[in-house]
Enzyme design. Sequence first.
Site, PDB file in Angstrom:
ATOM      1  N   HIS A  12      29.786  17.688 107.909  1.00 56.27           N
ATOM      2  CA  HIS A  12      30.978  17.989 107.115  1.00 56.27           C
ATOM      3  C   HIS A  12      31.606  19.279 107.613  1.00 56.27           C
ATOM      4  O   HIS A  12      30.908  20.202 108.056  1.00 56.27           O
ATOM      5  CB  HIS A  12      30.669  18.048 105.616  1.00 56.27           C
ATOM      6  CG  HIS A  12      29.723  19.126 105.181  1.00 56.27           C
ATOM      7  ND1 HIS A  12      30.147  20.393 104.848  1.00 56.27           N
ATOM      8  CD2 HIS A  12      28.377  19.127 105.015  1.00 56.27           C
ATOM      9  CE1 HIS A  12      29.096  21.130 104.490  1.00 56.27           C
ATOM     10  NE2 HIS A  12      28.015  20.388 104.589  1.00 56.27           N
ATOM     11  N   ASP A  20      33.973  21.050 105.698  1.00 56.53           N
ATOM     12  CA  ASP A  20      34.358  21.967 104.626  1.00 56.53           C
ATOM     13  C   ASP A  20      33.228  22.945 104.342  1.00 56.53           C
ATOM     14  O   ASP A  20      32.069  22.702 104.717  1.00 56.53           O
ATOM     15  CB  ASP A  20      34.742  21.199 103.364  1.00 56.53           C
ATOM     16  CG  ASP A  20      33.578  20.441 102.744  1.00 56.53           C
ATOM     17  OD1 ASP A  20      32.805  19.804 103.494  1.00 56.53           O
ATOM     18  OD2 ASP A  20      33.421  20.481 101.503  1.00 56.53           O
ATOM     19  N   ASP A  56      26.192  25.827 107.682  1.00 53.10           N
ATOM     20  CA  ASP A  56      26.433  24.714 106.758  1.00 53.10           C
ATOM     21  C   ASP A  56      27.916  24.431 106.653  1.00 53.10           C
ATOM     22  O   ASP A  56      28.608  25.034 105.850  1.00 53.10           O
ATOM     23  CB  ASP A  56      25.851  25.078 105.384  1.00 53.10           C
ATOM     24  CG  ASP A  56      25.960  23.977 104.364  1.00 53.10           C
ATOM     25  OD1 ASP A  56      26.146  22.818 104.775  1.00 53.10           O
ATOM     26  OD2 ASP A  56      25.870  24.268 103.166  1.00 53.10           O
ATOM     27  N   GLU A 110      32.209  17.694 101.132  1.00 58.03           N
ATOM     28  CA  GLU A 110      30.797  17.692 100.749  1.00 58.03           C
ATOM     29  C   GLU A 110      30.478  18.826  99.798  1.00 58.03           C
ATOM     30  O   GLU A 110      29.690  18.674  98.866  1.00 58.03           O
ATOM     31  CB  GLU A 110      29.913  17.781 101.997  1.00 58.03           C
ATOM     32  CG  GLU A 110      28.443  17.469 101.761  1.00 58.03           C
ATOM     33  CD  GLU A 110      27.620  18.675 101.297  1.00 58.03           C
ATOM     34  OE1 GLU A 110      26.484  18.470 100.804  1.00 58.03           O
ATOM     35  OE2 GLU A 110      28.111  19.818 101.447  1.00 58.03           O
ATOM     36  N   GLU A 111      31.106  19.972 100.000  1.00 55.94           N
ATOM     37  CA  GLU A 111      30.777  21.142  99.191  1.00 55.94           C
ATOM     38  C   GLU A 111      31.341  21.073  97.772  1.00 55.94           C
ATOM     39  O   GLU A 111      31.052  21.944  96.960  1.00 55.94           O
ATOM     40  CB  GLU A 111      31.249  22.421  99.893  1.00 55.94           C
ATOM     41  CG  GLU A 111      30.571  22.698 101.229  1.00 55.94           C
ATOM     42  CD  GLU A 111      29.078  22.997 101.131  1.00 55.94           C
ATOM     43  OE1 GLU A 111      28.502  22.846 100.041  1.00 55.94           O
ATOM     44  OE2 GLU A 111      28.498  23.373 102.159  1.00 55.94           O
ATOM     45  N   HIS A 151      25.418  28.868 101.693  1.00 52.72           N
ATOM     46  CA  HIS A 151      26.090  29.075 100.405  1.00 52.72           C
ATOM     47  C   HIS A 151      26.087  30.540  99.984  1.00 52.72           C
ATOM     48  O   HIS A 151      26.802  30.900  99.047  1.00 52.72           O
ATOM     49  CB  HIS A 151      25.486  28.234  99.270  1.00 52.72           C
ATOM     50  CG  HIS A 151      25.663  26.769  99.428  1.00 52.72           C
ATOM     51  ND1 HIS A 151      25.544  25.895  98.368  1.00 52.72           N
ATOM     52  CD2 HIS A 151      25.942  26.004 100.514  1.00 52.72           C
ATOM     53  CE1 HIS A 151      25.745  24.658  98.797  1.00 52.72           C
ATOM     54  NE2 HIS A 151      25.981  24.710 100.102  1.00 52.72           N
TER      55      HIS A 151
END
Length: 463
Positions: A104, A106, A137, A168-169, A433
């Site tokens: 992903h 995003d 990520d 996805e996030e 994150h």
Amino acid sequence: MTTANTSPVPDDVAHLRETVAGLFPALRADLEALVRIPSVSNAAFDQAHVAASADAVAALLRDAGMPEVQILHATGVAGPLGAPAVVARRPAPEGAPTVLLYAHHDVQPPGDDADWDGDPFEPVERDGRLYGRGAADDKAGVVAHVGALRALGDELGVGVTVFVEGEEEVGSPSFLPFLTQHRDLLAADVIVVADSTNWKVGVPALTTSLRGLVDCDVEVAVLDHAVHSGMFGGPVLDALTLLSRLITTLHDDAGNVAVAGLVAADEPEVDYAEADFRADAGILDGVRLAGDGTLSGRLWTKPALSVIGIDAPSVARASNTLVPAATAKLSLRLAPGQDPAAAMTALRAHLEAHAPFGARVTVRDGEQGKPFQAPGDSAAMQAARWAFETSWGTPPVDIGVGGSIPFIADLLEVFPEASILVTGVEDPDSRAHGANESVHLAELEKVVLAEALLLARLGFGER
């Protein structure tokens, strides 16, 4: 599907290793360029950056030799749904399998800039790690796919579809409609999800289990309006006190989840050193760990229940009154083998049965995601084990992940015959994150090589 041969790939492994090493400076530059695009998919941020990120990923895949590259959305009644996804295809040679490579583009919001050692969207290298939001990520996953395709070039013996989603996030809200609407485009024999972690720097891992998830809001109400704490306090306990009492029933004295009806899976074969876990999680000195059994089991194969938010008056704005109602958001991670609907039923029953002092307890269901358990002996898994061991020089560790990737269940629902491999681009120091997210550059180079070897092995399989 085809099966992987257990003999080495026909191409010289040393030559492929040299090829990846030669390509890696350009791949690193590509990763840095992607990190500079603040593609936060949270609706509070400018979604033009997500579109720009999709354009950049599409350009990389065209440059990697993919002949069919599209930027697509799911479609709803009112038009396009969700964020832009990139889909690139190279059809399979006759009799060869097709491999779907997922990542992903995003990223999570950066949080407070003051928590970062630099600009979150200006990549910088320190001590062999590249720092920046999305560096691990999952823009490293995008680069892993691009690098493997560049390394193999026209020598791909398999069909390849690359699917890089853009939401996805935020929970992949249009993922299932996207899969169903583009089913023929995305159909594959093997699916490689490059969005997990390795055991540690120097030791690769294959993620063979993921916990599922349910969450809910639970409200405790005792009054129809706030009243003076001096005039009425004593006979009436405020809603925050009663909510706290209800929350304490969710765990036993050792810290194990105490909700009847939840299941646990078998203990993992490897364990997590407590000192490493404390350092990775940033646990304060003197804080005891909760639960029984191995640490890895508590993280991967047993349920975990957390309070992740409370709606109540803030300390700064508190008045001297009894709070009439208070709400907590609960997040329940599920062991592999647990049905999410049954888990939600069990959690709701527990909360309603333990209403303190007859308080009115209202439970509002939230998100649900299925857990995942991969077979350890499939042909695709054997090929992955060989590829990772060849790249790192040490066998991969089978790990679980305490977090959830709900879209894995969607992939299995739409493509039930596919073998799913969950691979890692992160390590325990990546801080995905969080502030100062990073990827270990030497490990990323090994990921690129491992994926190239995997594709080569699958293409060399018995047909």
